[in-house]
Design an enzyme around this catalytic site. Structure first.
Site, PDB file in Angstrom:
ATOM      1  N   LYS A  13       0.845  -1.215   0.000  1.00 29.88           N
ATOM      2  CA  LYS A  13       0.000   0.000   0.000  1.00 29.88           C
ATOM      3  C   LYS A  13       0.875   1.259   0.000  1.00 29.88           C
ATOM      4  O   LYS A  13       0.664   2.166  -0.801  1.00 29.88           O
ATOM      5  CB  LYS A  13      -0.916   0.020   1.241  1.00 29.88           C
ATOM      6  N   ARG A  87      -9.676   0.931   8.431  1.00 27.26           N
ATOM      7  CA  ARG A  87      -9.321  -0.441   8.781  1.00 27.26           C
ATOM      8  C   ARG A  87     -10.419  -1.135   9.569  1.00 27.26           C
ATOM      9  O   ARG A  87     -10.254  -2.298   9.944  1.00 27.26           O
ATOM     10  CB  ARG A  87      -8.067  -0.412   9.661  1.00 27.26           C
ATOM     11  N   ARG A 126      11.770  -5.824   4.528  1.00 25.53           N
ATOM     12  CA  ARG A 126      11.625  -4.357   4.417  1.00 25.53           C
ATOM     13  C   ARG A 126      12.642  -3.601   5.280  1.00 25.53           C
ATOM     14  O   ARG A 126      12.886  -3.949   6.426  1.00 25.53           O
ATOM     15  CB  ARG A 126      10.210  -3.951   4.843  1.00 25.53           C
ATOM     16  N   ARG A 160      11.423  -1.496  10.930  1.00 23.42           N
ATOM     17  CA  ARG A 160      10.324  -1.153  11.833  1.00 23.42           C
ATOM     18  C   ARG A 160      10.233  -2.113  13.007  1.00 23.42           C
ATOM     19  O   ARG A 160      10.409  -3.316  12.852  1.00 23.42           O
ATOM     20  CB  ARG A 160       8.991  -1.171  11.054  1.00 23.42           C
ATOM     21  N   ARG A 171      -0.876  -8.754  13.437  1.00 21.56           N
ATOM     22  CA  ARG A 171      -1.376  -7.795  12.441  1.00 21.56           C
ATOM     23  C   ARG A 171      -2.239  -8.506  11.396  1.00 21.56           C
ATOM     24  O   ARG A 171      -3.262  -7.977  10.965  1.00 21.56           O
ATOM     25  CB  ARG A 171      -0.195  -7.070  11.764  1.00 21.56           C
TER      26      ARG A 171
HETATM   27  P1  AP5 Z   1       4.911  -1.592   1.800  1.00 26.30           P
HETATM   28  O1  AP5 Z   1       4.568  -0.753   0.627  1.00 26.30           O
HETATM   29  O2  AP5 Z   1       5.672  -0.973   2.919  1.00 26.30           O
HETATM   30  O3  AP5 Z   1       3.603  -2.359   2.331  1.00 26.30           O
HETATM   31  P2  AP5 Z   1       2.339  -1.818   3.149  1.00 26.30           P
HETATM   32  O4  AP5 Z   1       1.133  -2.482   2.596  1.00 26.30           O
HETATM   33  O5  AP5 Z   1       2.365  -0.334   3.210  1.00 26.30           O
HETATM   34  O6  AP5 Z   1       2.694  -2.496   4.528  1.00 26.30           O
HETATM   35  P3  AP5 Z   1       2.639  -1.949   6.023  1.00 26.30           P
HETATM   36  O7  AP5 Z   1       3.363  -2.976   6.862  1.00 26.30           O
HETATM   37  O8  AP5 Z   1       3.137  -0.541   6.118  1.00 26.30           O
HETATM   38  O9  AP5 Z   1       1.151  -2.027   6.316  1.00 26.30           O
HETATM   39  P4  AP5 Z   1       0.526  -2.118   7.672  1.00 26.30           P
HETATM   40  O10 AP5 Z   1      -0.869  -1.980   7.268  1.00 26.30           O
HETATM   41  O11 AP5 Z   1       0.843  -3.295   8.496  1.00 26.30           O
HETATM   42  O12 AP5 Z   1       1.264  -0.946   8.482  1.00 26.30           O
HETATM   43  P5  AP5 Z   1       0.813   0.525   8.835  1.00 26.30           P
HETATM   44  O13 AP5 Z   1       2.034   1.350   8.850  1.00 26.30           O
HETATM   45  O14 AP5 Z   1      -0.344   0.958   8.031  1.00 26.30           O
HETATM   46  O15 AP5 Z   1       5.730  -2.864   1.236  1.00 26.30           O
HETATM   47  C1  AP5 Z   1       6.256  -3.835   2.130  1.00 26.30           C
HETATM   48  C2  AP5 Z   1       7.629  -4.310   1.594  1.00 26.30           C
HETATM   49  O16 AP5 Z   1       7.421  -4.996   0.359  1.00 26.30           O
HETATM   50  C3  AP5 Z   1       8.622  -3.171   1.278  1.00 26.30           C
HETATM   51  O17 AP5 Z   1       9.913  -3.614   1.589  1.00 26.30           O
HETATM   52  C4  AP5 Z   1       8.489  -2.956  -0.244  1.00 26.30           C
HETATM   53  O18 AP5 Z   1       9.706  -2.488  -0.819  1.00 26.30           O
HETATM   54  C5  AP5 Z   1       8.125  -4.363  -0.718  1.00 26.30           C
HETATM   55  N1  AP5 Z   1       7.210  -4.368  -1.857  1.00 26.30           N
HETATM   56  C6  AP5 Z   1       6.138  -3.527  -2.068  1.00 26.30           C
HETATM   57  N2  AP5 Z   1       5.498  -3.859  -3.199  1.00 26.30           N
HETATM   58  C7  AP5 Z   1       6.171  -4.950  -3.706  1.00 26.30           C
HETATM   59  C8  AP5 Z   1       5.983  -5.760  -4.870  1.00 26.30           C
HETATM   60  N3  AP5 Z   1       4.979  -5.528  -5.736  1.00 26.30           N
HETATM   61  N4  AP5 Z   1       6.832  -6.793  -5.062  1.00 26.30           N
HETATM   62  C9  AP5 Z   1       7.846  -7.039  -4.203  1.00 26.30           C
HETATM   63  N5  AP5 Z   1       8.095  -6.295  -3.082  1.00 26.30           N
HETATM   64  C10 AP5 Z   1       7.258  -5.264  -2.838  1.00 26.30           C
HETATM   65  O19 AP5 Z   1       0.273   0.321  10.323  1.00 26.30           O
HETATM   66  C11 AP5 Z   1       1.141  -0.017  11.392  1.00 26.30           C
HETATM   67  C12 AP5 Z   1       0.344  -0.091  12.670  1.00 26.30           C
HETATM   68  O20 AP5 Z   1      -0.261   1.195  12.964  1.00 26.30           O
HETATM   69  C13 AP5 Z   1      -0.851  -1.061  12.657  1.00 26.30           C
HETATM   70  O21 AP5 Z   1      -0.469  -2.377  12.970  1.00 26.30           O
HETATM   71  C14 AP5 Z   1      -1.759  -0.434  13.737  1.00 26.30           C
HETATM   72  O22 AP5 Z   1      -1.301  -0.715  15.025  1.00 26.30           O
HETATM   73  C15 AP5 Z   1      -1.573   1.059  13.502  1.00 26.30           C
HETATM   74  N6  AP5 Z   1      -2.547   1.619  12.549  1.00 26.30           N
HETATM   75  C16 AP5 Z   1      -2.259   2.181  11.336  1.00 26.30           C
HETATM   76  N7  AP5 Z   1      -3.400   2.589  10.725  1.00 26.30           N
HETATM   77  C17 AP5 Z   1      -4.412   2.255  11.559  1.00 26.30           C
HETATM   78  C18 AP5 Z   1      -5.824   2.403  11.470  1.00 26.30           C
HETATM   79  N8  AP5 Z   1      -6.408   2.953  10.390  1.00 26.30           N
HETATM   80  N9  AP5 Z   1      -6.576   1.959  12.504  1.00 26.30           N
HETATM   81  C19 AP5 Z   1      -6.004   1.410  13.613  1.00 26.30           C
HETATM   82  N10 AP5 Z   1      -4.672   1.233  13.747  1.00 26.30           N
HETATM   83  C20 AP5 Z   1      -3.877   1.657  12.733  1.00 26.30           C
END
Ligand code: AP5
Length: 233
Positions: A13, A87, A126, A160, A171
């Site tokens: 994402k 979410r 990552r 991270r 997660r």
């Molecule tokens: P990346 O693009 O970083 O993936 P992502 O989907 O953004 O993954 P996240 O881990 O950031 O999502 P998340 O939802 O767990 O975390 P968030 O920060 O939102 O890609 C991942 C890796 O793959 C990278 O190394 C990239 O280079 C590689 N890659 C990407 N595309 C690729 C491809 N096509 N092929 C190969 N490799 C690829 O949330 C963290 C925490 O915050 C949550 O657990 C929760 O506690 C809290 N939080 C955040 N938002 C909310 C909410 N709305 N409500 C409640 N809690 C929340």
């Protein structure tokens, strides 16, 4: 145009959101990034969210909706790409109400479909630049020069705190229990556009670009295009 980039942790994402906003005058609204910024600034919100995030659980709806509301009120130029929000069903309802109040609407929910094995591999590999935040992957997206950030030239990198096996398991559980129901929610609203997220970064980006081109087409063509893009959850 307002878009939600939807998918499980590690689906790509953030990677695709950054690519999408480039040159489009849109802004990326990542609740994960906002919460990490709040932690780094040691704000009350950041302190409250830190332990919850480390465990891999969801932060309360009130906190994340508050962050998004505050950011939307500042204006979003040509539109927003919501990354990691909403979410929960409550967050989705809140987003609809916020956009309504601002006289805006959601144009599409792009669902990145990636299987669990690929998610685990992506998260395990990552890392990001400690100075500018550019995100890399050990194998899929290494730096061009080993150990040097492509964007800012820094040599300091971070991983991270929640990218560990136990937190990821939690997660994923949170995703399937609380977030996956949004697939049906947005399908019922005619907004869900699934994209195969298993290809490389460029291939997934190209599929999203093609989808957006169809969305921008004149209305009759657009409806036909979406009929093709949308499918049952
Ligand atoms: P990346 O693009 O970083 O993936 P992502 O989907 O953004 O993954 P996240 O881990 O950031 O999502 P998340 O939802 O767990 O975390 P968030 O920060 O939102 O890609 C991942 C890796 O793959 C990278 O190394 C990239 O280079 C590689 N890659 C990407 N595309 C690729 C491809 N096509 N092929 C190969 N490799 C690829 O949330 C963290 C925490 O915050 C949550 O657990 C929760 O506690 C809290 N939080 C955040 N938002 C909310 C909410 N709305 N409500 C409640 N809690 C929340």
């Amino acid at each position: 145009m307002n878009l939600v980039l939807f998918g499980p942790p590690g689906a790509g994402k953030g990677t695709q959101a950054r690519r999408l906003v480039e040159g489009r005058g849109m802004v990326q609204l990542s609740t994960g990034d906002m919460l990490r910024a709040a932690q780094a600034a040691n704000t009350e919100t950041g302190r409250r969210a830190a332990a919850v995030m480390a465990r891999g659980e969801l932060v309360s709806d009130a906190i994340v909706v508050g962050l998004i509301e505050e950011r939307l009120r500042q204006g979003t130029g040509a539109g927003a790409v919501f990354d990691g929000f909403p979410r929960t069903l409550a967050q989705a309802d809140a987003l609809g109400a916020l956009l309504d109040r601002l006289g805006q609407r959601l144009d599409a929910v792009i669902e990145l479909r990636v299987d669990d094995a690929a998610l685990i591999d992506r998260i395990a590999g990552r890392f990001s630049c400690g100075r500018c935040g550019e995100v890399y992957h050990d194998r899929a997206r290494p730096t061009r020069v080993p150990g040097v950030c492509d964007v800012c030239g820094s040599t300091g990198f971070v991983r991270r705190a929640d990218d560990n096996a136990e937190s990821l398991r939690q997660r994923l559980m949170e995703y399937y229990k609380k977030t996956a129901p949004l697939i049906g929610y947005y399908h019922a609203k005619g907004l869900l556009c699934p994209v195969d997220g298993l290809g490389g970064v460029e291939a997934v980006g190209a599929a999203i670009d093609a989808l957006l081109a169809r969305l921008a087409a004149p209305r009759r063509g657009r409806e036909r295009a979406l009929d093709g893009a949308r499918e049952s959850p």
